[in-house]
Design a protein around this motif. Structure first.
Motif, short mmCIF file in Angstrom:
data_model
loop_
_atom_site.label_atom_id
_atom_site.label_comp_id
_atom_site.label_asym_id
_atom_site.label_seq_id
_atom_site.Cartn_x
_atom_site.Cartn_y
_atom_site.Cartn_z
N GLY A 1 0.80 -1.24 0.00
CA GLY A 1 0.00 0.00 0.00
C GLY A 1 0.82 1.27 0.00
O GLY A 1 0.27 2.37 0.00
N GLY A 2 2.15 1.15 0.08
CA GLY A 2 3.03 2.31 -0.07
C GLY A 2 3.65 2.85 1.21
O GLY A 2 4.50 3.74 1.15
N CYS A 3 3.27 2.34 2.40
CA CYS A 3 3.89 2.90 3.61
C CYS A 3 5.12 2.08 4.02
O CYS A 3 5.28 0.94 3.59
N THR A 4 5.94 2.71 4.85
CA THR A 4 7.18 2.05 5.29
C THR A 4 6.96 1.42 6.66
O THR A 4 6.36 2.03 7.54
N VAL A 5 7.46 0.19 6.80
CA VAL A 5 7.31 -0.49 8.09
C VAL A 5 8.69 -0.73 8.70
O VAL A 5 9.62 -1.13 8.02
N SER A 6 8.79 -0.43 10.01
CA SER A 6 10.09 -0.52 10.70
C SER A 6 10.36 -1.95 11.16
O SER A 6 9.45 -2.78 11.26
N LYS A 7 11.63 -2.18 11.51
CA LYS A 7 12.06 -3.49 12.05
C LYS A 7 11.25 -3.82 13.31
O LYS A 7 10.78 -4.94 13.50
N GLU A 8 11.08 -2.78 14.15
CA GLU A 8 10.36 -2.99 15.40
C GLU A 8 8.93 -3.47 15.15
O GLU A 8 8.44 -4.39 15.81
N ARG A 9 8.26 -2.83 14.19
CA ARG A 9 6.87 -3.21 13.89
C ARG A 9 6.81 -4.61 13.26
O ARG A 9 5.91 -5.38 13.51
N LEU A 10 7.82 -4.94 12.44
CA LEU A 10 7.86 -6.28 11.83
C LEU A 10 8.02 -7.34 12.92
O LEU A 10 7.40 -8.40 12.88
N GLN A 11 8.85 -7.03 13.93
CA GLN A 11 9.06 -8.00 15.01
C GLN A 11 7.81 -8.11 15.88
O GLN A 11 7.53 -9.16 16.43
N GLN A 12 7.10 -7.03 15.96
CA GLN A 12 5.89 -7.04 16.80
C GLN A 12 4.71 -7.72 16.09
O GLN A 12 3.98 -8.51 16.69
N MET A 13 4.54 -7.40 14.81
CA MET A 13 3.32 -7.84 14.10
C MET A 13 3.55 -9.09 13.25
O MET A 13 2.57 -9.70 12.80
N GLY A 14 4.82 -9.46 13.07
CA GLY A 14 5.12 -10.69 12.35
C GLY A 14 5.36 -10.48 10.87
O GLY A 14 4.45 -10.04 10.16
N PRO A 15 6.56 -10.79 10.38
CA PRO A 15 6.86 -10.52 8.97
C PRO A 15 6.02 -11.33 7.98
O PRO A 15 5.57 -10.80 6.97
N TYR A 16 5.75 -12.60 8.31
CA TYR A 16 4.95 -13.43 7.38
C TYR A 16 3.46 -13.07 7.51
O TYR A 16 2.73 -13.01 6.53
N LEU A 17 3.05 -12.84 8.77
CA LEU A 17 1.63 -12.51 8.99
C LEU A 17 1.30 -11.19 8.31
O LEU A 17 0.22 -11.02 7.74
N MET A 18 2.26 -10.26 8.35
CA MET A 18 2.05 -8.96 7.71
C MET A 18 1.92 -9.13 6.18
O MET A 18 1.14 -8.46 5.52
N GLN A 19 2.71 -10.05 5.67
CA GLN A 19 2.68 -10.31 4.23
C GLN A 19 1.35 -10.94 3.81
O GLN A 19 0.73 -10.55 2.84
#
Ligand code: SAM
Length: 254
Positions: free
Chosen positions: A178-196
């Motif tokens: 969708g065009g926004c940038t996601v930080s390492k911290e948010r990826l660790q919190q929300m899950g890199p695969y789940l986010m995908q």
């Protein structure tokens, strides 16, 4: 034959056939009992630190006639196993912070372990950070809802020498579809695969987490202490980032 909850079934489905498993914090030893009854495992250790659940596990194994396959042991975390004794460890139904401290304290017992199957009830970021810092490759993430609660299941494999240098890539700051940038911290919190994958239940989880964070902010705002003011800013920033991620991914949902 034991029947597992949807949550424990999803964990069981991730155990490779022929494994030797240690189920830490096994409570009634339902997971190893099911795995043994289905012929999925050849041996198991059911570890428990508390006397009540330890006795319940002993009873379950005895009554199921599985004493030759499952050993119930009393002890804290990975203290119940010897290095090289098992190749899969499951830990489910406790907080991510406790889970990470169990893994940290039991590091010396992890030689020969190929798979970690972890289901933290809260604080999944603690688990993801521990895995990353200790040479474990997060291989998959699953999320499910059962009886009004949402659970995540994280599966990790011991990284090969070549993979060690690239483990960080999973959490590298990136631009979402969708065009926004996601930080390492948010990826660790929300899950890199789940986010995908962004399944519906994952959105439900994060909408609910946002409500909890909003409650924290309103409580903190009752205080004029310097520490509370700083914390309000930190939590508000975290909320803004989570909202941005959700809005970004909602935009591109089919
Ligand atoms: N694993 C089962 C499940 O997911 O349904 C039981 C989860 S139960 C909520 C958590 C269990 O972990 C309790 O039985 C508790 O006694 C045990 N536990 C907590 N800390 C532990 C530790 N450090 N070592 C071993 N067991 C622990």
């Amino acid at each position: 034959m034991v029947k597992l909850s949807k949550r424990l079934q999803m964990i069981a489905d991730r155990v490779p056939k022929g494994s030797k498993v240690a189920d830490i914090g096994s409570d009634h030893a339902l997971l190893p009992t099911y795995l043994a009854q289905q012929g999925i495992i050849v041996a198991a250790v059911a570890g428990e630190v508390n006397p009540g659940p330890f006795e319940a596990a002993q009873r379950q194994v005895l009554e199921s006639g599985l004493s030759k396959i499952i050993q119930v042991r009393s002890g804290d975390g990975l203290a119940v196993i010897e290095p090289g004794e098992v190749n899969v460890i499951t830990i489910a139904g406790m907080g991510g912070s406790l889970m990470a401290s169990i893994l940290e304290a039991g590091k010396s017992k992890l030689s020969g372990v190929q798979h970690l199957i972890l289901q933290p009830n809260v604080g999944e970021d603690h688990v993801r950070r521990w895995l990353l810092s200790n040479g474990w490759k997060l291989e998959s993430e699953a999320i499910l809802e059962e009886d009004g609660k949402i659970y995540e299941i994280l599966t990790a494999v011991a990284a090969s020498k070549d993979e060690l240098a690239t483990l960080d890539a999973l959490y590298e700051e990136r631009t979402l579809p969708g065009g926004c940038t996601v930080s390492k911290e948010r990826l660790q919190q929300m899950g890199p695969y789940l986010m995908q994958e962004a399944p519906e239940v994952w959105f439900v989880k994060w909408e609910s987490e946002l409500k909890k964070l909003a409650m924290i902010v309103s409580q903190l705002k009752l205080s004029t202490a310097e520490a509370s003011i700083i914390k309000v800013e930190q939590v508000s920033q975290e909320m803004r980032e989570i909202k941005e991620v959700l809005a970004c991914l909602q935009k591109v949902k089919p």
